[in-house]
Every structure is written in structure tokens, then in C-alpha cells.
Design a protein around this motif. Structure first.
Motif, PDB file in Angstrom:
ATOM      1  N   ALA A  76     -21.601  -6.307   3.144  1.00 44.75           N
ATOM      2  CA  ALA A  76     -20.889  -7.547   2.837  1.00 44.75           C
ATOM      3  C   ALA A  76     -20.515  -7.622   1.357  1.00 44.75           C
ATOM      4  CB  ALA A  76     -21.742  -8.746   3.232  1.00 44.75           C
ATOM      5  N   LEU A  77     -21.213  -6.884   0.509  1.00 50.79           N
ATOM      6  CA  LEU A  77     -20.924  -6.885  -0.928  1.00 50.79           C
ATOM      7  C   LEU A  77     -19.882  -5.842  -1.316  1.00 50.79           C
ATOM      8  CD1 LEU A  77     -24.567  -7.330  -2.199  1.00 50.79           C
ATOM      9  CD2 LEU A  77     -22.797  -9.083  -1.933  1.00 50.79           C
ATOM     10  N   TRP A  78     -19.462  -5.023  -0.367  1.00 48.17           N
ATOM     11  CA  TRP A  78     -18.411  -4.033  -0.591  1.00 48.17           C
ATOM     12  C   TRP A  78     -17.079  -4.675  -0.213  1.00 48.17           C
ATOM     13  CZ3 TRP A  78     -19.125   1.715  -0.553  1.00 48.17           C
ATOM     14  CH2 TRP A  78     -20.432   2.083  -0.860  1.00 48.17           C
ATOM     15  N   ARG A  79     -15.991  -4.132  -0.716  1.00 49.78           N
ATOM     16  CA  ARG A  79     -14.661  -4.602  -0.318  1.00 49.78           C
ATOM     17  C   ARG A  79     -14.287  -3.913   0.979  1.00 49.78           C
ATOM     18  NH1 ARG A  79      -8.883  -3.475  -3.049  1.00 49.78           N
ATOM     19  NH2 ARG A  79      -7.711  -4.830  -1.679  1.00 49.78           N
ATOM     20  N   TYR A  80     -13.952  -4.701   2.003  1.00 54.82           N
ATOM     21  CA  TYR A  80     -13.545  -4.151   3.289  1.00 54.82           C
ATOM     22  C   TYR A  80     -12.031  -4.153   3.387  1.00 54.82           C
ATOM     23  CZ  TYR A  80     -12.889  -3.461   8.266  1.00 54.82           C
ATOM     24  OH  TYR A  80     -12.489  -2.964   9.485  1.00 54.82           O
ATOM     25  N   ILE A  81     -11.472  -3.002   3.733  1.00 55.42           N
ATOM     26  CA  ILE A  81     -10.027  -2.879   3.927  1.00 55.42           C
ATOM     27  C   ILE A  81      -9.808  -2.517   5.391  1.00 55.42           C
ATOM     28  CG2 ILE A  81      -7.928  -1.689   3.234  1.00 55.42           C
ATOM     29  CD1 ILE A  81      -9.364  -1.033   0.590  1.00 55.42           C
ATOM     30  N   PRO A  82      -9.226  -3.427   6.183  1.00 57.88           N
ATOM     31  CA  PRO A  82      -9.027  -3.139   7.605  1.00 57.88           C
ATOM     32  C   PRO A  82      -8.036  -1.999   7.836  1.00 57.88           C
ATOM     33  CG  PRO A  82      -8.167  -5.313   7.047  1.00 57.88           C
ATOM     34  CD  PRO A  82      -8.756  -4.732   5.806  1.00 57.88           C
ATOM     35  N   GLU A  83      -8.058  -1.466   9.042  1.00 52.69           N
ATOM     36  CA  GLU A  83      -7.270  -0.275   9.369  1.00 52.69           C
ATOM     37  C   GLU A  83      -5.778  -0.462   9.141  1.00 52.69           C
ATOM     38  OE1 GLU A  83      -6.794   2.969  12.957  1.00 52.69           O
ATOM     39  OE2 GLU A  83      -8.319   1.442  13.044  1.00 52.69           O
ATOM     40  N   LEU A  84      -5.252  -1.588   9.491  1.00 53.67           N
ATOM     41  CA  LEU A  84      -3.802  -1.780   9.395  1.00 53.67           C
ATOM     42  C   LEU A  84      -3.417  -2.694   8.239  1.00 53.67           C
ATOM     43  CD1 LEU A  84      -2.989  -2.112  13.178  1.00 53.67           C
ATOM     44  CD2 LEU A  84      -2.746  -0.125  11.711  1.00 53.67           C
ATOM     45  N   ALA A  85      -4.187  -2.666   7.160  1.00 57.35           N
ATOM     46  CA  ALA A  85      -3.936  -3.561   6.029  1.00 57.35           C
ATOM     47  C   ALA A  85      -2.560  -3.360   5.417  1.00 57.35           C
ATOM     48  CB  ALA A  85      -5.007  -3.373   4.961  1.00 57.35           C
ATOM     49  N   LEU A  86      -2.070  -2.133   5.375  1.00 59.81           N
ATOM     50  CA  LEU A  86      -0.781  -1.865   4.745  1.00 59.81           C
ATOM     51  C   LEU A  86       0.303  -1.484   5.744  1.00 59.81           C
ATOM     52  CD1 LEU A  86      -2.008   0.118   1.632  1.00 59.81           C
ATOM     53  CD2 LEU A  86      -1.368  -2.269   1.776  1.00 59.81           C
ATOM     54  N   ALA A  87       0.092  -1.806   7.007  1.00 54.57           N
ATOM     55  CA  ALA A  87       1.064  -1.423   8.033  1.00 54.57           C
ATOM     56  C   ALA A  87       2.421  -2.057   7.774  1.00 54.57           C
ATOM     57  CB  ALA A  87       0.561  -1.808   9.410  1.00 54.57           C
ATOM     58  N   HIS A  88       2.446  -3.269   7.235  1.00 56.00           N
ATOM     59  CA  HIS A  88       3.709  -3.949   6.994  1.00 56.00           C
ATOM     60  C   HIS A  88       4.512  -3.304   5.872  1.00 56.00           C
ATOM     61  CE1 HIS A  88       0.972  -5.598   4.020  1.00 56.00           C
ATOM     62  NE2 HIS A  88       2.035  -5.853   3.288  1.00 56.00           N
ATOM     63  N   SER A  89       3.874  -2.497   5.033  1.00 56.91           N
ATOM     64  CA  SER A  89       4.589  -1.927   3.894  1.00 56.91           C
ATOM     65  C   SER A  89       5.076  -0.505   4.147  1.00 56.91           C
ATOM     66  CB  SER A  89       3.690  -1.937   2.651  1.00 56.91           C
ATOM     67  OG  SER A  89       2.606  -1.061   2.844  1.00 56.91           O
ATOM     68  N   ARG A  90       4.735   0.063   5.282  1.00 56.85           N
ATOM     69  CA  ARG A  90       5.169   1.428   5.572  1.00 56.85           C
ATOM     70  C   ARG A  90       6.607   1.446   6.067  1.00 56.85           C
ATOM     71  NH1 ARG A  90       0.540   2.723   9.354  1.00 56.85           N
ATOM     72  NH2 ARG A  90      -1.182   2.254   8.018  1.00 56.85           N
ATOM     73  N   VAL A  91       7.327   2.460   5.726  1.00 57.45           N
ATOM     74  CA  VAL A  91       8.679   2.651   6.231  1.00 57.45           C
ATOM     75  C   VAL A  91       8.588   3.637   7.385  1.00 57.45           C
ATOM     76  CG1 VAL A  91      10.984   3.477   5.690  1.00 57.45           C
ATOM     77  CG2 VAL A  91       9.671   2.232   3.976  1.00 57.45           C
ATOM     78  N   SER A  92       9.170   3.258   8.513  1.00 52.71           N
ATOM     79  CA  SER A  92       9.108   4.139   9.668  1.00 52.71           C
ATOM     80  C   SER A  92      10.015   5.340   9.471  1.00 52.71           C
ATOM     81  CB  SER A  92       9.522   3.381  10.932  1.00 52.71           C
ATOM     82  OG  SER A  92      10.907   3.119  10.887  1.00 52.71           O
ATOM     83  N   SER A  93       9.813   6.343  10.313  1.00 52.41           N
ATOM     84  CA  SER A  93      10.637   7.545  10.206  1.00 52.41           C
ATOM     85  C   SER A  93      12.093   7.247  10.562  1.00 52.41           C
ATOM     86  CB  SER A  93      10.082   8.630  11.124  1.00 52.41           C
ATOM     87  OG  SER A  93      10.092   8.184  12.465  1.00 52.41           O
ATOM     88  N   GLU A  94      12.330   6.154  11.292  1.00 58.75           N
ATOM     89  CA  GLU A  94      13.688   5.789  11.669  1.00 58.75           C
ATOM     90  C   GLU A  94      14.404   5.027  10.546  1.00 58.75           C
ATOM     91  OE1 GLU A  94      13.346   3.461  15.182  1.00 58.75           O
ATOM     92  OE2 GLU A  94      12.294   5.015  16.272  1.00 58.75           O
ATOM     93  N   GLY A  95      13.657   4.573   9.555  1.00 54.51           N
ATOM     94  CA  GLY A  95      14.252   3.793   8.484  1.00 54.51           C
ATOM     95  C   GLY A  95      14.314   2.333   8.852  1.00 54.51           C
ATOM     96  N   THR A  96      14.864   1.533   7.971  1.00 54.81           N
ATOM     97  CA  THR A  96      14.977   0.103   8.248  1.00 54.81           C
ATOM     98  C   THR A  96      16.274  -0.180   8.980  1.00 54.81           C
ATOM     99  OG1 THR A  96      15.988  -0.259   6.113  1.00 54.81           O
ATOM    100  CG2 THR A  96      13.616  -0.507   6.214  1.00 54.81           C
ATOM    101  N   ARG A  97      16.269  -1.238   9.738  1.00 56.47           N
ATOM    102  CA  ARG A  97      17.470  -1.626  10.481  1.00 56.47           C
ATOM    103  C   ARG A  97      18.072  -2.888   9.932  1.00 56.47           C
ATOM    104  NH1 ARG A  97      14.972  -0.234  16.381  1.00 56.47           N
ATOM    105  NH2 ARG A  97      14.966   2.004  16.048  1.00 56.47           N
ATOM    106  N   TRP A  98      17.568  -3.382   8.808  1.00 56.90           N
ATOM    107  CA  TRP A  98      18.082  -4.607   8.227  1.00 56.90           C
ATOM    108  C   TRP A  98      19.183  -4.283   7.246  1.00 56.90           C
ATOM    109  CZ3 TRP A  98      12.532  -4.057   7.463  1.00 56.90           C
ATOM    110  CH2 TRP A  98      11.805  -4.586   8.515  1.00 56.90           C
ATOM    111  N   GLN A  99      20.164  -5.161   7.180  1.00 55.91           N
ATOM    112  CA  GLN A  99      21.202  -5.013   6.171  1.00 55.91           C
ATOM    113  C   GLN A  99      20.652  -5.484   4.850  1.00 55.91           C
ATOM    114  OE1 GLN A  99      24.678  -7.133   7.483  1.00 55.91           O
ATOM    115  NE2 GLN A  99      25.819  -5.235   7.543  1.00 55.91           N
ATOM    116  N   LEU A 100      20.920  -4.731   3.822  1.00 49.62           N
ATOM    117  CA  LEU A 100      20.456  -5.100   2.502  1.00 49.62           C
ATOM    118  C   LEU A 100      21.491  -5.958   1.819  1.00 49.62           C
ATOM    119  CD1 LEU A 100      18.980  -1.673   1.379  1.00 49.62           C
ATOM    120  CD2 LEU A 100      17.762  -3.621   2.335  1.00 49.62           C
ATOM    121  N   ALA A 101      21.040  -6.979   1.102  1.00 48.27           N
ATOM    122  CA  ALA A 101      21.957  -7.857   0.391  1.00 48.27           C
ATOM    123  C   ALA A 101      22.560  -7.092  -0.787  1.00 48.27           C
ATOM    124  CB  ALA A 101      21.222  -9.083  -0.122  1.00 48.27           C
ATOM    125  N   GLY A 102      23.801  -7.371  -1.123  1.00 46.49           N
ATOM    126  CA  GLY A 102      24.360  -6.749  -2.315  1.00 46.49           C
ATOM    127  C   GLY A 102      25.652  -6.112  -2.180  1.00 46.49           C
TER     128      GLY A 102
END
Length: 102
Positions: A76-102
Motif C-alpha cells: 500500500a506504500l508503493w505506487r501502483y500502476i494498473p495494467e492499462l494506465a496508459l492505454a488511452h495514450s497509445r497510437v494504434s497501428s492503424e493510426g488515428t481516424r480523427w481529423q486534425l484541426a488546422g
């Protein structure tokens, strides 16, 4: 020889999924208890200390192997990092499908 180096470079660039882990920085280095399949690995910086059936057993082994690190006796005194903590920040092999502003 060159082929082996090329393979190592390629493997180092492969994005690996983040595994569930407990992390504790100490004066002697960074300690991690990482879930690896059904076992828990104890890592001190980049060196593996051992593999254990439970995270608690891994913690006990780390404290015995490195008493100078003065690791806390409870997970409990250690920092716990769950398995999918950074799943939202990964880029898939297919790339993003959102249009970028600009």
C-alpha cells in the motif's frame, strides 16, 4: 553481426503494453514489482531479482535481497500502476481516424 544489431534495434522500438506494477524509488535505485503472466517479477533498476507467485512474496524477497534500500513492508506504500494506465495514450497501428484541426 549486423543483422543481430538490426533486430535488437527493431525490438527496442516495438511498443510493449504496460504491465501492472508496483513502483518504489529508493536511494539505491528504482524497484518495481511487475505482473508477468501468473507471476510477479522483482526488478531493481534493470536487473531481475526473482519471480514469485504473489506480489506480497515478491516484496518480501526484495526486502531480503536489498536491505540497504529500506523498502516499505506494505504494498500500500508503493505506487501502483494498473495494467492499462496508459492505454488511452497509445497510437494504434492503424493510426488515428480523427481529423486534425488546422
Amino acid at each position: 553481426m549486423r543483422r543481430r544489431q538490426a533486430m535488437q534495434n527493431l525490438q527496442s522500438k516495438v511498443i510493449r503494453p504496460m504491465l501492472a506494477q508496483y513502483v518504489y524509488p529508493s536511494k539505491t535505485g528504482l524497484f518495481r514489482i511487475v505482473r508477468h503472466g501468473r507471476q510477479w517479477r522483482v526488478l531493481w533498476d534493470q536487473r531481475e531479482i526473482g519471480r514469485h507467485e504473489t506480489a506480497e512474496a515478491a516484496l518480501i524477497a526484495a526486502r531480503i535481497a536489498c536491505p540497504q534500500a529500506r523498502l516499505p513492508g506494505e504494498l500500500a506504500l508503493w505506487r501502483y500502476i494498473p495494467e492499462l494506465a496508459l492505454a488511452h495514450s497509445r497510437v494504434s497501428s492503424e493510426g488515428t481516424r480523427w481529423q486534425l484541426a488546422g
